[in-house]
Write a protein that holds these residues in place. Structure first.
Motif, PDB file in Angstrom:
ATOM      1  N   GLY A  96       0.790  -1.230   0.000  1.00 51.60           N
ATOM      2  CA  GLY A  96       0.000   0.000   0.000  1.00 51.60           C
ATOM      3  C   GLY A  96       0.818   1.273   0.000  1.00 51.60           C
ATOM      4  O   GLY A  96       0.302   2.362   0.282  1.00 51.60           O
ATOM      5  N   LEU A  97       2.097   1.162  -0.324  1.00 52.62           N
ATOM      6  CA  LEU A  97       2.968   2.338  -0.307  1.00 52.62           C
ATOM      7  C   LEU A  97       2.580   3.357  -1.360  1.00 52.62           C
ATOM      8  O   LEU A  97       2.746   4.561  -1.162  1.00 52.62           O
ATOM      9  N   ASP A  98       2.085   2.873  -2.512  1.00 46.73           N
ATOM     10  CA  ASP A  98       1.681   3.781  -3.583  1.00 46.73           C
ATOM     11  C   ASP A  98       0.528   4.676  -3.146  1.00 46.73           C
ATOM     12  O   ASP A  98       0.433   5.826  -3.571  1.00 46.73           O
ATOM     13  N   LYS A  99      -0.332   4.170  -2.270  1.00 47.99           N
ATOM     14  CA  LYS A  99      -1.463   4.955  -1.765  1.00 47.99           C
ATOM     15  C   LYS A  99      -1.046   5.805  -0.551  1.00 47.99           C
ATOM     16  O   LYS A  99      -1.367   6.981  -0.468  1.00 47.99           O
ATOM     17  N   LYS A 100      -0.296   5.195   0.349  1.00 49.06           N
ATOM     18  CA  LYS A 100       0.115   5.885   1.581  1.00 49.06           C
ATOM     19  C   LYS A 100       0.995   7.103   1.290  1.00 49.06           C
ATOM     20  O   LYS A 100       0.881   8.128   1.969  1.00 49.06           O
TER      21      LYS A 100
END
Length: 103
Positions: A96-100
């Motif tokens: 979820g790094l792309d969203k966070k």
């Protein structure tokens, strides 16, 4: 929120630098807001990992980052191929790094 990413390998020179370049390329592709990508040797990486949001390292060293992972302060990303754009992108999206850390 801007991400600070750590890339660690055995000696902290060749492989971690190449990993850093791959991580930077993937983060740009995913349109992530990244303020810092630092590469270093395992000794420095394990002792400073909690100062970063994300730590990337070869998966055979995963046990060395257990305390960092358990701290809840850093997302640990163990990699089979530290130079694979595809693997790093998959792991970043899975975590979820792309969203966070979206811009």
């Amino acid at each position: 929120m801007s991400a600070k990413i750590l890339c660690a390998c055995a000696n902290g020179s060749g492989t971690s630098l190449m990993m850093q370049l791959t991580v930077e390329r993937v983060a740009k592709k995913l349109n992530m807001d990244v303020s810092e990508v630092h590469h270093c040797a395992l000794a420095e990486g394990t002792s400073t990992a909690t100062k970063y949001d994300v730590a990337c390292f070869p998966r055979n060293f995963e046990n060395m980052f257990k305390s960092a992972a358990d701290s809840g302060k850093v997302i640990c990303i163990p990699l089979k191929n530290v130079l694979s754009d595809k693997e790093i992108e998959e792991k970043f999206v899975e975590a979820g790094l792309d969203k966070k850390f979206a811009k």
